[in-house]
Design an enzyme around this catalytic site. Sequence first.
Site, PDB file in Angstrom:
ATOM      1  N   TYR A  55      32.545  40.142  45.570  1.00  0.00           N
ATOM      2  CA  TYR A  55      32.339  38.693  44.943  1.00  0.00           C
ATOM      3  C   TYR A  55      32.739  37.675  46.082  1.00  0.00           C
ATOM      4  O   TYR A  55      33.632  37.963  46.674  1.00  0.00           O
ATOM      5  CB  TYR A  55      33.612  38.862  44.152  1.00  0.00           C
ATOM      6  N   HIS A 121      31.458  50.471  41.827  1.00  0.00           N
ATOM      7  CA  HIS A 121      31.071  49.328  41.115  1.00  0.00           C
ATOM      8  C   HIS A 121      29.402  49.519  40.573  1.00  0.00           C
ATOM      9  O   HIS A 121      29.126  49.038  39.404  1.00  0.00           O
ATOM     10  CB  HIS A 121      30.679  48.231  42.037  1.00  0.00           C
ATOM     11  N   SER A 200      32.277  40.192  30.746  1.00  0.00           N
ATOM     12  CA  SER A 200      31.550  39.275  30.160  1.00  0.00           C
ATOM     13  C   SER A 200      31.594  39.381  28.650  1.00  0.00           C
ATOM     14  O   SER A 200      30.573  39.487  28.019  1.00  0.00           O
ATOM     15  CB  SER A 200      30.061  39.318  30.774  1.00  0.00           C
ATOM     16  N   PRO A 201      32.843  39.510  28.227  1.00  0.00           N
ATOM     17  CA  PRO A 201      32.866  39.670  26.516  1.00  0.00           C
ATOM     18  C   PRO A 201      32.422  38.506  25.677  1.00  0.00           C
ATOM     19  O   PRO A 201      32.317  38.435  24.604  1.00  0.00           O
ATOM     20  CB  PRO A 201      34.437  40.043  26.460  1.00  0.00           C
ATOM     21  N   LEU A 202      32.328  37.392  26.509  1.00  0.00           N
ATOM     22  CA  LEU A 202      31.870  36.202  26.067  1.00  0.00           C
ATOM     23  C   LEU A 202      30.350  35.798  26.308  1.00  0.00           C
ATOM     24  O   LEU A 202      29.744  34.697  26.179  1.00  0.00           O
ATOM     25  CB  LEU A 202      32.764  34.995  26.341  1.00  0.00           C
ATOM     26  N   GLY A 203      29.683  36.924  26.825  1.00  0.00           N
ATOM     27  CA  GLY A 203      28.372  36.821  26.901  1.00  0.00           C
ATOM     28  C   GLY A 203      28.057  35.829  28.216  1.00  0.00           C
ATOM     29  O   GLY A 203      27.272  35.005  28.085  1.00  0.00           O
ATOM     30  N   ARG A 204      28.879  35.931  29.210  1.00  0.00           N
ATOM     31  CA  ARG A 204      29.077  35.039  30.338  1.00  0.00           C
ATOM     32  C   ARG A 204      28.785  33.691  30.019  1.00  0.00           C
ATOM     33  O   ARG A 204      28.459  32.688  30.415  1.00  0.00           O
ATOM     34  CB  ARG A 204      27.350  35.382  31.256  1.00  0.00           C
ATOM     35  N   PHE A 206      28.311  31.922  27.079  1.00  0.00           N
ATOM     36  CA  PHE A 206      27.182  31.687  26.126  1.00  0.00           C
ATOM     37  C   PHE A 206      27.747  31.579  24.742  1.00  0.00           C
ATOM     38  O   PHE A 206      27.633  30.769  24.012  1.00  0.00           O
ATOM     39  CB  PHE A 206      25.944  32.538  26.146  1.00  0.00           C
TER      40      PHE A 206
END
Length: 325
Positions: A55, A121, A200-204, A206
Amino acid sequence: MGTRKLGQLEVGAQGLGCMGMSQAYGVRDNDDESIATIHRALELGVTLLDTANVYGNGVNEELVGRAISGRRAEVVLATKFGITFTQDGQRARGDAAYVKQCCEDSLRRLGVDHIDLYYQHRVAPDVPIEETWGALAELVAEGKVRYLGISEAGAATIRAAHAVHPVTALQSEWSLWTRGIEDEVAPTCRELGIGIVPFSPLGRGFLTGSITSAEDLPADDMRRNLPRFAEGNLDRNLAIVEALRALAGEKGVTAGQLALAWVQHKGVDVVPIPGTKRRKYLEENVAAVDLALSEEDIARIEAAAPADAVAGERYPEQFARNVGR
């Protein structure tokens, strides 16, 4: 907030993904706010902080290291190794010498003497998992790492790694619009006593409803290159968000909070790591931990966002080939 267990590792019920503080979602614009966000997370009971050597090419580990200086005892520190970039795109590595050098480099950048949870990873196609995990087991024996995890791996690989050294956590994408681990991978983890850390539990972002067009994204935002954000697919996916927004309105919460609460309710062995670099959004995410959902609520959410309604693949081919091995 309360705590949950990833294998034998106890952490806050929600973690914090730190990647976006240094790369992927627009320019790295305010390290002071990012550090303040990490400090606020600790105040709210978040203990699991997630970063990786790749990152920002190490910058994110350095940032997290500065943020936790003097507060190491409050943190369950997770980082990763295994992704490199070449002219052809993303490559996975897992040879023993590389694993050990990555660990030394991460310890230095983070400014710590041990890593609490060290993830592979991505799974390297040309290195036996036994070699990679043999090296990891040696790092545990040396006290440089406490627990081991694996990310975006297939069920057979998880079993093979676990046979070498216990896998504490699987980190994979899991949300209302990415449910691929549910058929085989999640059941395998539960059979073996492995915790699940959805990224990404929020869909990145979206599923929060804040993105209605690719033009809403910064010019250097990685999501502009993801199929689900492409013209045509994005318009179809917006229908999912609108359905979630309607359900969320009934509960007086945001669409993002409802989507995150759905992930939180997938099991007591699930610790999502929504990412943000702003205290405002951190506090909104943490509030989702306390959002109670009935079986009827969950059924309505899943009916509003059926897995087969999502348009577009998760990744372009150069990234997709490293997932699910």
